[in-house]
Structures are given as structure tokens and as C-alpha cells.
Scaffold this active site. Structure first.
Site, PDB file in Angstrom:
ATOM      1  N   ASP A 173       0.877  -1.172   0.000  1.00 41.04           N
ATOM      2  CA  ASP A 173       0.000   0.000   0.000  1.00 41.04           C
ATOM      3  C   ASP A 173       0.917   1.226   0.000  1.00 41.04           C
ATOM      4  O   ASP A 173       1.752   1.380   0.900  1.00 41.04           O
ATOM      5  CB  ASP A 173      -0.876  -0.042   1.263  1.00 41.04           C
ATOM      6  CG  ASP A 173      -1.889   1.090   1.288  1.00 41.04           C
ATOM      7  OD1 ASP A 173      -1.563   2.211   0.828  1.00 41.04           O
ATOM      8  OD2 ASP A 173      -3.001   0.862   1.774  1.00 41.04           O
ATOM      9  N   ILE A 174       0.767   2.084  -1.001  1.00 41.89           N
ATOM     10  CA  ILE A 174       1.703   3.214  -1.112  1.00 41.89           C
ATOM     11  C   ILE A 174       1.537   4.242   0.003  1.00 41.89           C
ATOM     12  O   ILE A 174       2.349   5.148   0.130  1.00 41.89           O
ATOM     13  CB  ILE A 174       1.599   3.935  -2.478  1.00 41.89           C
ATOM     14  CG1 ILE A 174       0.168   4.403  -2.747  1.00 41.89           C
ATOM     15  CG2 ILE A 174       2.135   3.070  -3.600  1.00 41.89           C
ATOM     16  CD1 ILE A 174       0.076   5.431  -3.866  1.00 41.89           C
TER      17      ILE A 174
ATOM     18  N   TYR B 158     -11.959  13.981  -5.154  1.00 39.21           N
ATOM     19  CA  TYR B 158     -11.115  13.464  -6.245  1.00 39.21           C
ATOM     20  C   TYR B 158     -10.522  14.624  -7.044  1.00 39.21           C
ATOM     21  O   TYR B 158      -9.314  14.691  -7.271  1.00 39.21           O
ATOM     22  CB  TYR B 158     -11.958  12.564  -7.146  1.00 39.21           C
ATOM     23  CG  TYR B 158     -11.221  11.992  -8.346  1.00 39.21           C
ATOM     24  CD1 TYR B 158     -10.301  10.964  -8.184  1.00 39.21           C
ATOM     25  CD2 TYR B 158     -11.452  12.469  -9.635  1.00 39.21           C
ATOM     26  CE1 TYR B 158      -9.630  10.425  -9.280  1.00 39.21           C
ATOM     27  CE2 TYR B 158     -10.782  11.942 -10.734  1.00 39.21           C
ATOM     28  CZ  TYR B 158      -9.874  10.926 -10.557  1.00 39.21           C
ATOM     29  OH  TYR B 158      -9.212  10.403 -11.634  1.00 39.21           O
ATOM     30  N   GLY B 159     -11.393  15.558  -7.460  1.00 41.14           N
ATOM     31  CA  GLY B 159     -10.931  16.685  -8.282  1.00 41.14           C
ATOM     32  C   GLY B 159      -9.923  17.548  -7.552  1.00 41.14           C
ATOM     33  O   GLY B 159      -8.951  18.027  -8.156  1.00 41.14           O
ATOM     34  N   ALA B 160     -10.128  17.722  -6.231  1.00 38.47           N
ATOM     35  CA  ALA B 160      -9.184  18.552  -5.463  1.00 38.47           C
ATOM     36  C   ALA B 160      -7.801  17.910  -5.452  1.00 38.47           C
ATOM     37  O   ALA B 160      -6.779  18.600  -5.565  1.00 38.47           O
ATOM     38  CB  ALA B 160      -9.699  18.739  -4.038  1.00 38.47           C
TER      39      ALA B 160
ATOM     40  N   LYS C 126      -6.589  15.983  -7.762  1.00 40.22           N
ATOM     41  CA  LYS C 126      -6.005  16.053  -9.110  1.00 40.22           C
ATOM     42  C   LYS C 126      -5.541  17.481  -9.422  1.00 40.22           C
ATOM     43  O   LYS C 126      -4.488  17.683 -10.028  1.00 40.22           O
ATOM     44  CB  LYS C 126      -7.015  15.558 -10.152  1.00 40.22           C
ATOM     45  CG  LYS C 126      -7.347  14.069  -9.997  1.00 40.22           C
ATOM     46  CD  LYS C 126      -6.087  13.229 -10.060  1.00 40.22           C
ATOM     47  CE  LYS C 126      -6.345  11.748  -9.916  1.00 40.22           C
ATOM     48  NZ  LYS C 126      -5.115  10.945 -10.018  1.00 40.22           N
TER      49      LYS C 126
ATOM     50  N   ILE D 246     -11.198   7.267 -19.606  1.00 41.14           N
ATOM     51  CA  ILE D 246     -10.408   6.163 -20.142  1.00 41.14           C
ATOM     52  C   ILE D 246     -11.009   4.855 -19.618  1.00 41.14           C
ATOM     53  O   ILE D 246     -11.315   4.763 -18.418  1.00 41.14           O
ATOM     54  CB  ILE D 246      -8.929   6.262 -19.662  1.00 41.14           C
ATOM     55  CG1 ILE D 246      -8.346   7.661 -19.930  1.00 41.14           C
ATOM     56  CG2 ILE D 246      -8.080   5.162 -20.291  1.00 41.14           C
ATOM     57  CD1 ILE D 246      -8.230   8.058 -21.383  1.00 41.14           C
TER      58      ILE D 246
HETATM   59  N1  LIG Z   1      -9.630   5.958 -16.079  1.00 49.54           N
HETATM   60  C1  LIG Z   1      -9.952   7.245 -16.159  1.00 49.54           C
HETATM   61  O1  LIG Z   1     -10.973   7.612 -16.769  1.00 49.54           O
HETATM   62  C2  LIG Z   1      -9.058   8.282 -15.534  1.00 49.54           C
HETATM   63  C3  LIG Z   1      -9.297   9.626 -15.826  1.00 49.54           C
HETATM   64  C4  LIG Z   1      -8.488  10.601 -15.258  1.00 49.54           C
HETATM   65  C5  LIG Z   1      -7.463  10.240 -14.403  1.00 49.54           C
HETATM   66  N2  LIG Z   1      -7.254   8.924 -14.114  1.00 49.54           N
HETATM   67  C6  LIG Z   1      -6.166   8.606 -13.180  1.00 49.54           C
HETATM   68  O2  LIG Z   1      -5.318   7.631 -13.721  1.00 49.54           O
HETATM   69  C7  LIG Z   1      -4.683   6.911 -12.664  1.00 49.54           C
HETATM   70  C8  LIG Z   1      -4.796   5.426 -12.964  1.00 49.54           C
HETATM   71  O3  LIG Z   1      -6.170   5.057 -12.898  1.00 49.54           O
HETATM   72  P1  LIG Z   1      -6.787   3.904 -13.789  1.00 49.54           P
HETATM   73  O4  LIG Z   1      -7.866   4.494 -14.574  1.00 49.54           O
HETATM   74  O5  LIG Z   1      -5.724   3.148 -14.431  1.00 49.54           O
HETATM   75  O6  LIG Z   1      -7.531   3.039 -12.655  1.00 49.54           O
HETATM   76  P2  LIG Z   1      -7.178   1.656 -11.953  1.00 49.54           P
HETATM   77  O7  LIG Z   1      -7.076   0.595 -12.974  1.00 49.54           O
HETATM   78  O8  LIG Z   1      -8.144   1.503 -10.851  1.00 49.54           O
HETATM   79  O9  LIG Z   1      -5.701   1.929 -11.377  1.00 49.54           O
HETATM   80  C9  LIG Z   1      -5.471   2.477 -10.132  1.00 49.54           C
HETATM   81  C10 LIG Z   1      -4.430   1.609  -9.455  1.00 49.54           C
HETATM   82  O10 LIG Z   1      -4.029   2.239  -8.246  1.00 49.54           O
HETATM   83  C11 LIG Z   1      -3.808   1.212  -7.300  1.00 49.54           C
HETATM   84  N3  LIG Z   1      -3.926   1.728  -5.955  1.00 49.54           N
HETATM   85  C12 LIG Z   1      -4.983   2.391  -5.391  1.00 49.54           C
HETATM   86  N4  LIG Z   1      -4.714   2.673  -4.129  1.00 49.54           N
HETATM   87  C13 LIG Z   1      -3.475   2.192  -3.860  1.00 49.54           C
HETATM   88  C14 LIG Z   1      -2.652   2.170  -2.704  1.00 49.54           C
HETATM   89  N5  LIG Z   1      -3.045   2.707  -1.548  1.00 49.54           N
HETATM   90  N6  LIG Z   1      -1.440   1.569  -2.792  1.00 49.54           N
HETATM   91  C15 LIG Z   1      -1.021   1.024  -3.954  1.00 49.54           C
HETATM   92  N7  LIG Z   1      -1.756   1.019  -5.075  1.00 49.54           N
HETATM   93  C16 LIG Z   1      -2.979   1.598  -5.027  1.00 49.54           C
HETATM   94  C17 LIG Z   1      -4.887   0.200  -7.580  1.00 49.54           C
HETATM   95  O11 LIG Z   1      -4.514  -1.051  -7.068  1.00 49.54           O
HETATM   96  P3  LIG Z   1      -5.651  -2.030  -6.436  1.00 49.54           P
HETATM   97  O12 LIG Z   1      -6.635  -2.235  -7.549  1.00 49.54           O
HETATM   98  O13 LIG Z   1      -4.905  -3.235  -6.052  1.00 49.54           O
HETATM   99  O14 LIG Z   1      -6.230  -1.255  -5.292  1.00 49.54           O
HETATM  100  C18 LIG Z   1      -4.948   0.225  -9.099  1.00 49.54           C
HETATM  101  O15 LIG Z   1      -4.099  -0.758  -9.665  1.00 49.54           O
HETATM  102  C19 LIG Z   1      -5.398   7.318 -11.377  1.00 49.54           C
HETATM  103  O16 LIG Z   1      -4.592   8.235 -10.669  1.00 49.54           O
HETATM  104  C20 LIG Z   1      -6.661   7.998 -11.880  1.00 49.54           C
HETATM  105  O17 LIG Z   1      -7.132   8.964 -10.990  1.00 49.54           O
HETATM  106  C21 LIG Z   1      -8.015   7.931 -14.649  1.00 49.54           C
END
Ligand SMILES: NC(=O)c1ccc[n+]([C@@H]2O[C@H](COP(=O)([O-])OP(=O)(O)OC[C@H]3O[C@@H](n4cnc5c(N)ncnc54)[C@H](OP(=O)(O)O)[C@@H]3O)[C@@H](O)[C@H]2O)c1
Length: 248
Positions: free
Chosen positions: A59-60, A150-152, A154, A183
Site C-alpha cells: 500500500d503506497i 477526487y478533483g481537489a 487532481k 479512459i
Molecule cells: N480511467 C480514467 O478515466 C481516468 C481519468 C483521469 C485520471 N485517471 C487517473 O489515472 C490513474 C490510474 O487510474 P486507472 O484508470 O488506471 O484506474 P485503476 O485501474 O483503478 O488503477 C489504479 C491503481 O491504483 C492502485 N492503488 C490504489 N490505491 C493504492 C494504494 N493505496 N497503494 C497502492 N496502489 C494503489 C490500484 O490497485 P488495487 O486495484 O490493487 O487497489 C490500481 O491498480 C489514477 O490516478 C486515476 O485517478 C483515470
């Protein structure tokens, strides 16, 4: 395209979505990757078939996490050239319902962890002339009802990007944000968004200039490009990869 041979990327959130695609993009260009995430199984799936990807399950937000990531990368690969902060959480938080614990958890995962890991990696990053890549969100540039926490975080990440670019340029470290729009990743399924919020994200694609959601690979391609030597004159930039969401 073996343009990143001999380079090392540390990528959080590498067990799924954008982080996993970034791990594959870096490894595909010849880089070594420390894939950090919470779930051992998901990280193993990311690393399967890629000998240059090493998983680190944790966990980060844990106190030991920043040092563990830096030490493991240095012991395994001897350098850190790129740090990608992709781990993040998304949850509906309508005003009036937000608890102190909600606030603390969002800050801990989405803001504090990238800050502390970046700080822990400053020396190796300075040595390699490295790059920090924050994964923020195109949504973070505007308001989005029921996603204020969430937005805050980001918007905060983008502020980190601009500010750290100013602070770290003379140490040879560049800092950028990649700001995705909608995405297709597990984040929409894993997190406590209600059906209405998910439907809103999907409906949004009809309003985008490119009329579709993006793929994790389309985001990861830009992330890996920022680690390339020809990106060396870019710092403090926030790149939307959002189908035109921010433009209109
Ligand atoms: N997808 C979109 O539409 C979108 C849009 C804008 C921004 N983003 C940003 O892109 C980034 C990646 O998101 P994603 O869309 O790829 O979603 P995702 O597949 O849910 O990836 C997020 C990853 O973060 C890991 N994670 C969460 N909490 C953690 C913790 N405490 N310690 C270690 N790992 C942790 C999760 O691992 P576990 O599953 O094992 O918890 C998961 O693998 C995020 O920062 C998200 O806010 C995504």
C-alpha cells in the site's frame, strides 16, 4: 523501439489500467520497471511475460512505502530515471456526506503518497537527470459535482507539477502531468461510484470532439514519451489526453 534501454521506471498503480499499460510501454521500449501496487496477483499479471518488470506489492500510503520503492529499484536496477504516479482512488463524495476519514484517505493515496515517494527518490532522480510524471485528470481543471475530493487531489497534483518543475529544474529533474479524460479502466468498476456517475462518464463521450472514451495504451504512450531524451526541454507541462474534453 528500444529507446529506453538501460533506463528504470518506478510506476505506482501498475497492477491495472493506465499504470499497467505504462509498465508495458516502458518495458516494450527496453526499460526496467518496478511495478508498485496493492494487489500481488494484479502485479503478477502485469509482469507475466515481461522479465524486465519486477513487482512490488504494498500500500503506497504505508510509512515504509517510499523508502521500500526507492531501495528496491536501486538494488534491482541501480538507477531511477522515471517516476510515474498512477495509483489513485476515485469515489463519489457529495458535499454534506464527506467524512474526515474520506478526506484523509483521498489525500493519503492521491497526493501524500506521490509527494513522499518523489521526495524519497530525489537523489537518484537528480543523478539520472530524471522525470516525475504525475497522472492527474482533465476533470481536475473544472468542477465536477459529487467528485470534489477526487478533483481537489487532481488539481493539487497539477499544482505539484508546476511548482516542482520550478524547484527541481536546476537539479536536472523534469516534472510533468499527464491528464487523462474518460479512459476505459477498472477505476469505474472498482470504486464506489453509483450508476448515475458511471452513466455520466459514459454519456460524456458523446460530447467529446473525438466521440469516444480512450484506452489505457493511448495514455501510456504519452507517459513513456515524456521519459524519452527528446522530451528533455519539457517541464511543468500538463498534457491532456482526453479526446478534447478540456478544449470544449
Ligand atoms: N480511467 C480514467 O478515466 C481516468 C481519468 C483521469 C485520471 N485517471 C487517473 O489515472 C490513474 C490510474 O487510474 P486507472 O484508470 O488506471 O484506474 P485503476 O485501474 O483503478 O488503477 C489504479 C491503481 O491504483 C492502485 N492503488 C490504489 N490505491 C493504492 C494504494 N493505496 N497503494 C497502492 N496502489 C494503489 C490500484 O490497485 P488495487 O486495484 O490493487 O487497489 C490500481 O491498480 C489514477 O490516478 C486515476 O485517478 C483515470
Amino acid at each position: 523501439m528500444a529507446t529506453l534501454v538501460g533506463k528504470t521506471a518506478v510506476i505506482t498503480g501498475a497492477g491495472s489500467g493506465i499504470g499497467r499499460a505504462a509498465a508495458h510501454a516502458f518495458a516494450g521500449r527496453g526499460a526496467n520497471v518496478l511495478a508498485v501496487g496493492r494487489s500481488r496477483d494484479k502485479l503478477a499479471a502485469t509482469a507475466e511475460g515481461w522479465p524486465s518488470i519486477i513487482p512490488l506489492a504494498m500500500d503506497i500510503t504505508e510509512e515504509r512505502a517510499p523508502a521500500a520503492a526507492v531501495d528496491t529499484a536501486m538494488e534491482s536496477f541501480g538507477s531511477i530515471d522515471t517516476l510515474v504516479h498512477s495509483a489513485g482512488i476515485l469515489k463519489r463524495t457529495p458535499i454534506g456526506t464527506i467524512s474526515a476519514d474520506d478526506f484523509d484517505r483521498f489525500m493519503a493515496v492521491n497526493l501524500r503518497a506521490p509527494l513522499l515517494l518523489t521526495q524519497a527518490a530525489l537523489l537518484p532522480l537528480a543523478r539520472s537527470g530524471g522525470t516525475v510524471i504525475n497522472i492527474s485528470a482533465s476533470f481536475g481543471q473544472r468542477g465536477w459535482p459529487e467528485l470534489s475530493l477526487y478533483g481537489a487531489t487532481k488539481a493539487g497534483l497539477d499544482f505539484f507539477t508546476r511548482t516542482w518543475a520550478g524547484e527541481l529544474g536546476d537539479r536536472g529533474i523534469r516534472v510533468v502531468s499527464v491528464a487523462p479524460g474518460p479512459i476505459e479502466t477498472p477505476i469505474l468498476d472498482n470504486n464506489e461510484l453509483d450508476d448515475h456517475a458511471v452513466a455520466t462518464v459514459h454519456r460524456l463521450q458523446e460530447l467529446l470532439p473525438l466521440s469516444r472514451t480512450g484506452t489505457a495504451q493511448e495514455v501510456a504512450w504519452w507517459i513513456a514519451n515524456f521519459a524519452e531524451s527528446l522530451a528533455a526541454y519539457t517541464t511543468g507541462a500538463i498534457l491532456p489526453v482526453d479526446g478534447g474534453y478540456g478544449a470544449v
